[in-house]
Design a protein around this motif. Structure first.
Motif, PDB file in Angstrom:
ATOM      1  N   GLY A 165      24.474  14.020  -8.133  1.00  0.00           N
ATOM      2  CA  GLY A 165      25.795  14.310  -7.612  1.00  0.00           C
ATOM      3  C   GLY A 165      26.015  13.972  -6.157  1.00  0.00           C
ATOM      4  O   GLY A 165      27.141  14.008  -5.687  1.00  0.00           O
ATOM      5  N   SER A 166      24.975  13.641  -5.408  1.00  0.00           N
ATOM      6  CA  SER A 166      25.166  13.312  -3.994  1.00  0.00           C
ATOM      7  C   SER A 166      25.571  11.844  -3.845  1.00  0.00           C
ATOM      8  O   SER A 166      25.307  11.020  -4.711  1.00  0.00           O
ATOM      9  N   THR A 167      26.206  11.549  -2.740  1.00  0.00           N
ATOM     10  CA  THR A 167      26.655  10.181  -2.502  1.00  0.00           C
ATOM     11  C   THR A 167      25.468   9.277  -2.203  1.00  0.00           C
ATOM     12  O   THR A 167      24.419   9.730  -1.736  1.00  0.00           O
ATOM     13  N   PHE A 168      25.626   8.006  -2.480  1.00  0.00           N
ATOM     14  CA  PHE A 168      24.560   7.046  -2.233  1.00  0.00           C
ATOM     15  C   PHE A 168      25.168   5.715  -1.826  1.00  0.00           C
ATOM     16  O   PHE A 168      26.357   5.476  -2.001  1.00  0.00           O
ATOM     17  N   ASN A 169      24.334   4.859  -1.261  1.00  0.00           N
ATOM     18  CA  ASN A 169      24.737   3.500  -0.949  1.00  0.00           C
ATOM     19  C   ASN A 169      23.636   2.552  -1.413  1.00  0.00           C
ATOM     20  O   ASN A 169      22.671   2.978  -2.043  1.00  0.00           O
ATOM     21  N   ALA A 170      23.779   1.285  -1.110  1.00  0.00           N
ATOM     22  CA  ALA A 170      22.828   0.279  -1.591  1.00  0.00           C
ATOM     23  C   ALA A 170      21.427   0.522  -1.043  1.00  0.00           C
ATOM     24  O   ALA A 170      20.435   0.244  -1.721  1.00  0.00           O
ATOM     25  N   LEU A 171      21.310   1.054   0.165  1.00  0.00           N
ATOM     26  CA  LEU A 171      19.987   1.310   0.743  1.00  0.00           C
ATOM     27  C   LEU A 171      19.232   2.377  -0.056  1.00  0.00           C
ATOM     28  O   LEU A 171      18.010   2.291  -0.204  1.00  0.00           O
ATOM     29  N   HIS A 172      19.945   3.362  -0.577  1.00  0.00           N
ATOM     30  CA  HIS A 172      19.305   4.380  -1.413  1.00  0.00           C
ATOM     31  C   HIS A 172      18.818   3.778  -2.729  1.00  0.00           C
ATOM     32  O   HIS A 172      17.734   4.122  -3.216  1.00  0.00           O
ATOM     33  N   VAL A 173      19.605   2.877  -3.297  1.00  0.00           N
ATOM     34  CA  VAL A 173      19.208   2.226  -4.542  1.00  0.00           C
ATOM     35  C   VAL A 173      17.996   1.328  -4.307  1.00  0.00           C
ATOM     36  O   VAL A 173      17.063   1.295  -5.101  1.00  0.00           O
ATOM     37  N   ILE A 174      17.992   0.618  -3.185  1.00  0.00           N
ATOM     38  CA  ILE A 174      16.861  -0.249  -2.852  1.00  0.00           C
ATOM     39  C   ILE A 174      15.601   0.588  -2.647  1.00  0.00           C
ATOM     40  O   ILE A 174      14.499   0.180  -3.024  1.00  0.00           O
ATOM     41  N   ALA A 175      15.746   1.779  -2.088  1.00  0.00           N
ATOM     42  CA  ALA A 175      14.594   2.665  -1.893  1.00  0.00           C
ATOM     43  C   ALA A 175      14.005   3.108  -3.233  1.00  0.00           C
ATOM     44  O   ALA A 175      12.792   3.296  -3.341  1.00  0.00           O
ATOM     45  N   ILE A 176      14.843   3.261  -4.244  1.00  0.00           N
ATOM     46  CA  ILE A 176      14.349   3.606  -5.576  1.00  0.00           C
ATOM     47  C   ILE A 176      13.487   2.472  -6.127  1.00  0.00           C
ATOM     48  O   ILE A 176      12.467   2.701  -6.761  1.00  0.00           O
ATOM     49  N   ALA A 177      13.881   1.251  -5.840  1.00  0.00           N
ATOM     50  CA  ALA A 177      13.189   0.089  -6.400  1.00  0.00           C
ATOM     51  C   ALA A 177      11.878  -0.219  -5.692  1.00  0.00           C
ATOM     52  O   ALA A 177      11.065  -0.975  -6.216  1.00  0.00           O
ATOM     53  N   GLN A 178      11.657   0.351  -4.516  1.00  0.00           N
ATOM     54  CA  GLN A 178      10.421   0.088  -3.793  1.00  0.00           C
ATOM     55  C   GLN A 178       9.249   0.675  -4.558  1.00  0.00           C
ATOM     56  O   GLN A 178       9.309   1.812  -5.009  1.00  0.00           O
ATOM     57  N   PRO A 179       8.179  -0.093  -4.715  1.00  0.00           N
ATOM     58  CA  PRO A 179       7.023   0.449  -5.434  1.00  0.00           C
ATOM     59  C   PRO A 179       6.343   1.542  -4.628  1.00  0.00           C
ATOM     60  O   PRO A 179       6.206   1.441  -3.407  1.00  0.00           O
ATOM     61  N   SER A 180       5.953   2.589  -5.303  1.00  0.00           N
ATOM     62  CA  SER A 180       5.217   3.652  -4.644  1.00  0.00           C
ATOM     63  C   SER A 180       3.769   3.567  -5.079  1.00  0.00           C
ATOM     64  O   SER A 180       3.457   3.081  -6.150  1.00  0.00           O
ATOM     65  N   GLY A 181       2.915   4.013  -4.273  1.00  0.00           N
ATOM     66  CA  GLY A 181       1.504   3.939  -4.604  1.00  0.00           C
ATOM     67  C   GLY A 181       0.697   3.569  -3.377  1.00  0.00           C
ATOM     68  O   GLY A 181       1.102   3.808  -2.246  1.00  0.00           O
ATOM     69  N   TRP A 182      -0.415   2.944  -3.601  1.00  0.00           N
ATOM     70  CA  TRP A 182      -1.321   2.626  -2.525  1.00  0.00           C
ATOM     71  C   TRP A 182      -0.704   1.608  -1.588  1.00  0.00           C
ATOM     72  O   TRP A 182      -0.247   0.554  -1.989  1.00  0.00           O
ATOM     73  N   LYS A 183      -0.679   1.911  -0.305  1.00  0.00           N
ATOM     74  CA  LYS A 183      -0.081   1.040   0.689  1.00  0.00           C
ATOM     75  C   LYS A 183      -1.123   0.338   1.537  1.00  0.00           C
ATOM     76  O   LYS A 183      -0.819  -0.220   2.579  1.00  0.00           O
ATOM     77  N   GLY A 184      -2.358   0.382   1.120  1.00  0.00           N
ATOM     78  CA  GLY A 184      -3.428  -0.238   1.899  1.00  0.00           C
ATOM     79  C   GLY A 184      -4.139   0.814   2.728  1.00  0.00           C
ATOM     80  O   GLY A 184      -3.885   2.007   2.629  1.00  0.00           O
ATOM     81  N   GLY A 185      -5.054   0.397   3.537  1.00  0.00           N
ATOM     82  CA  GLY A 185      -5.795   1.334   4.366  1.00  0.00           C
ATOM     83  C   GLY A 185      -7.162   1.600   3.787  1.00  0.00           C
ATOM     84  O   GLY A 185      -7.551   1.076   2.751  1.00  0.00           O
ATOM     85  N   THR A 186      -7.895   2.436   4.479  1.00  0.00           N
ATOM     86  CA  THR A 186      -9.264   2.709   4.062  1.00  0.00           C
ATOM     87  C   THR A 186      -9.302   3.783   2.989  1.00  0.00           C
ATOM     88  O   THR A 186      -8.444   4.651   2.926  1.00  0.00           O
ATOM     89  N   ASN A 187     -10.314   3.725   2.187  1.00  0.00           N
ATOM     90  CA  ASN A 187     -10.516   4.691   1.125  1.00  0.00           C
ATOM     91  C   ASN A 187     -11.535   5.715   1.622  1.00  0.00           C
ATOM     92  O   ASN A 187     -12.653   5.362   1.962  1.00  0.00           O
ATOM     93  N   THR A 188     -11.172   6.966   1.637  1.00  0.00           N
ATOM     94  CA  THR A 188     -12.059   8.002   2.155  1.00  0.00           C
ATOM     95  C   THR A 188     -12.755   8.786   1.050  1.00  0.00           C
ATOM     96  O   THR A 188     -13.491   9.714   1.339  1.00  0.00           O
ATOM     97  N   ASP A 189     -12.537   8.423  -0.181  1.00  0.00           N
ATOM     98  CA  ASP A 189     -13.160   9.105  -1.305  1.00  0.00           C
ATOM     99  C   ASP A 189     -14.603   8.621  -1.445  1.00  0.00           C
ATOM    100  O   ASP A 189     -14.866   7.456  -1.688  1.00  0.00           O
ATOM    101  N   THR A 190     -15.584   9.526  -1.308  1.00  0.00           N
ATOM    102  CA  THR A 190     -16.986   9.121  -1.317  1.00  0.00           C
ATOM    103  C   THR A 190     -17.437   8.607  -2.681  1.00  0.00           C
ATOM    104  O   THR A 190     -18.255   7.698  -2.756  1.00  0.00           O
ATOM    105  N   LEU A 191     -16.907   9.164  -3.775  1.00  0.00           N
ATOM    106  CA  LEU A 191     -17.298   8.672  -5.091  1.00  0.00           C
ATOM    107  C   LEU A 191     -16.798   7.246  -5.318  1.00  0.00           C
ATOM    108  O   LEU A 191     -17.505   6.419  -5.895  1.00  0.00           O
ATOM    109  N   SER A 192     -15.612   6.959  -4.850  1.00  0.00           N
ATOM    110  CA  SER A 192     -15.107   5.600  -4.981  1.00  0.00           C
ATOM    111  C   SER A 192     -15.950   4.643  -4.159  1.00  0.00           C
ATOM    112  O   SER A 192     -16.251   3.535  -4.593  1.00  0.00           O
ATOM    113  N   ASN A 193     -16.329   5.073  -2.973  1.00  0.00           N
ATOM    114  CA  ASN A 193     -17.188   4.226  -2.151  1.00  0.00           C
ATOM    115  C   ASN A 193     -18.544   4.030  -2.816  1.00  0.00           C
ATOM    116  O   ASN A 193     -19.112   2.953  -2.774  1.00  0.00           O
ATOM    117  N   HIS A 194     -19.062   5.075  -3.436  1.00  0.00           N
ATOM    118  CA  HIS A 194     -20.362   4.997  -4.095  1.00  0.00           C
ATOM    119  C   HIS A 194     -20.345   3.996  -5.246  1.00  0.00           C
ATOM    120  O   HIS A 194     -21.301   3.267  -5.463  1.00  0.00           O
TER     121      HIS A 194
END
Length: 114
Positions: A78-107
């Motif tokens: 019900g809230s108002t939106f514009n094209a930038l809000h729709v484009i934000a929906i289409a952006q993939p979410s997930g891993w954006k890069g960077g280091t992995n700090t999980d020791t099991l994954s490193n192992h």
């Protein structure tokens, strides 16, 4: 029959969001609204169906205020939106890069250079 029509309409809207968002960004840059000609040109070049093109114009432009209001209720609660809000929906979410700090994954070699 109404259920089938709703299915195809929802699928077309999802495809418009997924496909047209990056194309509009690439060709015209980020904007709050796009003109009717810009949306029509990108829609024509995308190869998507033109059957529900009013929803594409309502998502990214200011045309078709009734469809825009319907999309606001369904997508943005019900809230108002514009094209930038729709484009934000289409952006993939997930891993954006960077280091992995999980020791099991490193192992197990998920951060290995090899």
């Amino acid at each position: 029959m109404f259920v089938i029509t709703q299915f195809f309409k929802r699928r077309a809207i999802r495809q418009y969001i997924k496909t047209l968002s990056p194309m509009l960004l690439k060709f015209y840059g980020p904007r709050e609204t796009y003109t009717e000609g810009q949306i029509a040109a990108v829609l024509k070049g995308s190869g998507l169906s033109h059957r529900y093109q009013q929803y594409a114009h309502a998502l990214f432009g200011v045309q078709y205020p009734a469809k825009h209001h319907e999309l606001a209720n369904n997508l943005f609660e019900g809230s108002t939106f514009n094209a930038l809000h729709v484009i934000a929906i289409a952006q993939p979410s997930g891993w954006k890069g960077g280091t992995n700090t999980d020791t099991l994954s490193n192992h197990y070699g998920q951060s290995s250079r090899y």
